[in-house]
Design a protein around this motif. Structure first.
Motif, short mmCIF file in Angstrom:
data_model
loop_
_atom_site.label_atom_id
_atom_site.label_comp_id
_atom_site.label_asym_id
_atom_site.label_seq_id
_atom_site.Cartn_x
_atom_site.Cartn_y
_atom_site.Cartn_z
N GLY A 157 22.30 -65.83 31.33
CA GLY A 157 21.63 -66.76 31.70
C GLY A 157 21.87 -68.09 31.15
N LEU A 158 22.71 -68.33 30.28
CA LEU A 158 22.89 -69.39 29.58
C LEU A 158 23.10 -70.58 30.56
CD1 LEU A 158 23.62 -70.77 26.88
CD2 LEU A 158 25.97 -70.32 27.12
N ASP A 159 22.25 -71.48 30.51
CA ASP A 159 22.29 -72.72 31.39
C ASP A 159 22.03 -72.60 32.75
OD1 ASP A 159 23.27 -74.42 29.50
OD2 ASP A 159 25.46 -74.00 29.92
N ARG A 160 21.27 -71.38 32.92
CA ARG A 160 20.95 -70.88 34.36
C ARG A 160 19.34 -70.54 34.54
NH1 ARG A 160 25.13 -70.33 37.75
NH2 ARG A 160 23.89 -69.30 39.24
N TYR A 161 19.04 -69.73 33.35
CA TYR A 161 17.59 -69.52 33.32
C TYR A 161 17.20 -68.86 31.82
CZ TYR A 161 19.66 -64.61 33.36
OH TYR A 161 20.39 -63.27 33.14
N THR A 162 15.87 -68.89 31.94
CA THR A 162 15.19 -68.46 30.68
C THR A 162 14.84 -67.09 30.79
OG1 THR A 162 13.18 -69.28 30.90
CG2 THR A 162 14.67 -70.56 29.62
N VAL A 163 14.51 -66.23 29.86
CA VAL A 163 13.85 -64.73 29.86
C VAL A 163 12.56 -64.80 29.34
CG1 VAL A 163 14.63 -62.45 28.89
CG2 VAL A 163 16.30 -64.13 29.45
N GLY A 164 11.72 -64.11 29.98
CA GLY A 164 10.20 -63.82 29.57
C GLY A 164 10.12 -62.27 29.63
N ASN A 165 9.08 -61.92 28.83
CA ASN A 165 8.67 -60.62 29.15
C ASN A 165 9.62 -59.71 28.18
OD1 ASN A 165 5.83 -61.15 29.79
ND2 ASN A 165 6.23 -60.92 32.11
N THR A 166 10.33 -60.13 27.38
CA THR A 166 11.29 -59.09 26.73
C THR A 166 10.76 -58.00 26.38
OG1 THR A 166 11.05 -60.40 24.55
CG2 THR A 166 12.70 -61.20 26.03
N ILE A 167 11.61 -56.91 26.62
CA ILE A 167 11.29 -55.61 26.04
C ILE A 167 12.31 -54.78 25.53
CG2 ILE A 167 9.35 -55.17 27.63
CD1 ILE A 167 11.72 -53.88 29.49
N GLY A 168 12.36 -53.90 24.49
CA GLY A 168 13.23 -53.16 23.98
C GLY A 168 12.70 -51.83 23.31
N PRO A 169 13.78 -50.77 22.98
CA PRO A 169 13.32 -49.66 22.55
C PRO A 169 12.64 -49.45 21.08
CG PRO A 169 15.71 -49.64 22.73
CD PRO A 169 15.06 -50.93 23.38
N GLY A 170 13.29 -50.63 20.54
CA GLY A 170 13.05 -50.44 18.93
C GLY A 170 13.76 -49.53 18.07
N ALA A 171 13.68 -49.29 16.83
CA ALA A 171 14.60 -48.41 16.10
C ALA A 171 14.48 -47.06 16.23
CB ALA A 171 14.11 -48.84 14.54
N LYS A 172 15.29 -46.09 15.94
CA LYS A 172 15.42 -44.75 16.09
C LYS A 172 14.59 -44.23 14.95
CE LYS A 172 19.90 -44.44 18.44
NZ LYS A 172 21.06 -43.83 18.51
N VAL A 173 13.63 -43.30 15.18
CA VAL A 173 12.80 -42.63 14.31
C VAL A 173 12.72 -41.14 14.41
CG1 VAL A 173 11.45 -44.68 14.32
CG2 VAL A 173 10.68 -43.01 15.77
N GLN A 174 12.22 -40.56 13.77
CA GLN A 174 12.03 -38.89 13.66
C GLN A 174 10.69 -38.73 14.04
OE1 GLN A 174 14.29 -36.16 12.92
NE2 GLN A 174 15.89 -37.69 12.78
N TYR B 271 13.06 -34.32 15.58
CA TYR B 271 14.10 -35.01 16.72
C TYR B 271 14.08 -36.42 16.58
CZ TYR B 271 13.47 -30.20 18.84
OH TYR B 271 13.51 -28.84 19.06
N VAL B 272 14.92 -37.03 17.36
CA VAL B 272 15.24 -38.47 17.24
C VAL B 272 14.87 -39.09 18.54
CG1 VAL B 272 16.82 -40.34 17.41
CG2 VAL B 272 17.39 -38.52 15.79
N VAL B 273 13.83 -40.10 18.26
CA VAL B 273 13.31 -40.91 19.56
C VAL B 273 13.26 -42.31 19.16
CG1 VAL B 273 11.61 -39.09 20.31
CG2 VAL B 273 10.84 -40.64 18.99
N ASP B 274 13.11 -43.21 20.02
CA ASP B 274 13.01 -44.67 19.74
C ASP B 274 11.56 -44.93 19.40
OD1 ASP B 274 11.90 -45.65 22.30
OD2 ASP B 274 13.69 -45.36 23.21
N ALA B 275 11.25 -46.23 18.80
CA ALA B 275 9.93 -46.61 18.42
C ALA B 275 9.00 -46.63 19.34
CB ALA B 275 10.10 -47.73 17.62
N ARG B 276 9.38 -47.16 20.47
CA ARG B 276 8.69 -47.55 21.68
C ARG B 276 8.07 -46.15 22.15
NH1 ARG B 276 9.63 -47.84 27.49
NH2 ARG B 276 8.31 -49.68 28.31
#
Length: 287
Positions: free
Chosen positions: A129-146, A150-155
């Motif tokens: 989106g550089l020079d086209r739009y901004t980003v709102g309501n960002t989300i992400g899985p976070g770090a991998k944890v045990q 088993y391995v899952v992500d923080a979210r």
């Protein structure tokens, strides 16, 4: 007809009681990477765009994901500007052509594997989106944890902890995430993040249903699986909606869940408790 496109313990306090939980959100560094553009620039709602990328490819018509059209259009126009998407697909519908184009863009950035799964991530979405739009309501899985070995992500971990809180009952995993090739019967759904199988040993039918309902309340697409459906024992299969590390197969299960199906290859009707569908972020906001 349009062609289809491709262990947190029980001491945790429920989010509904007002405890914030942000360990799984996009990092401050990622947020800081947003380009400052003029006030007139559109804002891409990342939550809505990612959700559309899971649901739209599973539709057999051109119905748009509610609340996502303007964000998807902005992404598609940016992909078109990079000659990655033909103009005919710039329509606010995040179908398989748009998913493929976005994956190609991710690969152009040097991403591979889950980082090029066609679901927008904060960094790639911001760069696009550089020079086209901004980003709102960002989300992400976070770090991998045990969790439970088993391995899952923080979210996903936070979502499981909240479901436990609602149930006042400990959930035990029998398969985690990022388990590439670990269980052929899973058909690739556990290859990425956001997907777990929960043991049901000792659970009554009523308890299994209650667990699925709680998982759905906090933002999982979840079902009880039984041996008549496939080569597996009784268990609960849960997919964290809008986890940006989902494998393609898990993305399809989320789409099928929204469209009232069971997440299996036969695309049968949903056999779980029907409640208002929401993401983890919507649940936290009380929506």
């Amino acid at each position: 007809m349009r062609l289809p496109r491709l262990a947190v313990g029980l001491a945790a306090v429920c989010v509904a009681s007002g405890v914030p939980a942000h360990a799984w959100a996009a990092t401050p560094g990622a947020t800081a990477q947003r380009t400052v553009i003029t006030a007139a620039s559109p804002v891409v709602d990342m939550e809505a765009a990612v959700l559309a990328a899971q649901i739209d490819p599973r539709r057999d018509d051109d119905t748009l994901t509610p609340g996502a059209k303007s964000s998807v259009l902005a992404v598609e126009k940016a992909l078109q500007a990079r000659n990655l998407l033909d103009a005919q697909w710039v329509d606010g519908y995040f179908g398989t052509m748009t998913v493929s184009a976005y994956a190609a863009y991710q690969r152009s950035l040097g991403y591979t594997g889950l980082a090029a799964n066609g679901l927008p991530g904060t960094t790639s979405l911001t760069k696009l989106g550089l020079d086209r739009y901004t980003v709102g309501n960002t989300i992400g899985p976070g770090a991998k944890v045990q969790r439970d070995g088993y391995v899952v992500d923080a979210r996903t971990q936070a979502m499981l902890a909240e479901a436990q809180c609602l149930l006042d009952y400990t959930l035990v995993l029998e398969q985690g995430s990022y388990n590439v090739g670990g269980d052929p019967t899973s058909a690739g759904t556990h290859d990425g993040g956001g997907v777990v199988d929960i043991a049901v040993t000792g659970m009554t039918a009523a308890r299994r249903t209650a667990v699925v309902r709680a998982l759905r309340q906090v933002g999982f697409a979840a079902w009880v699986r039984n041996p008549s459906q496939g080569d597996w024992p009784w268990h609960i299969h849960a997919v964290a909606i809008n986890d940006t590390d989902l494998s393609s197969q898990a993305q399809h299960q989320v789409g099928d869940y929204y469209l009232g199906m069971n997440g299996l290859a036969n695309q049968g009707p949903d056999d779980g408790p029907r409640i208002p569908i929401k993401t983890w972020e919507q649940y936290q906001r009380g929506q």
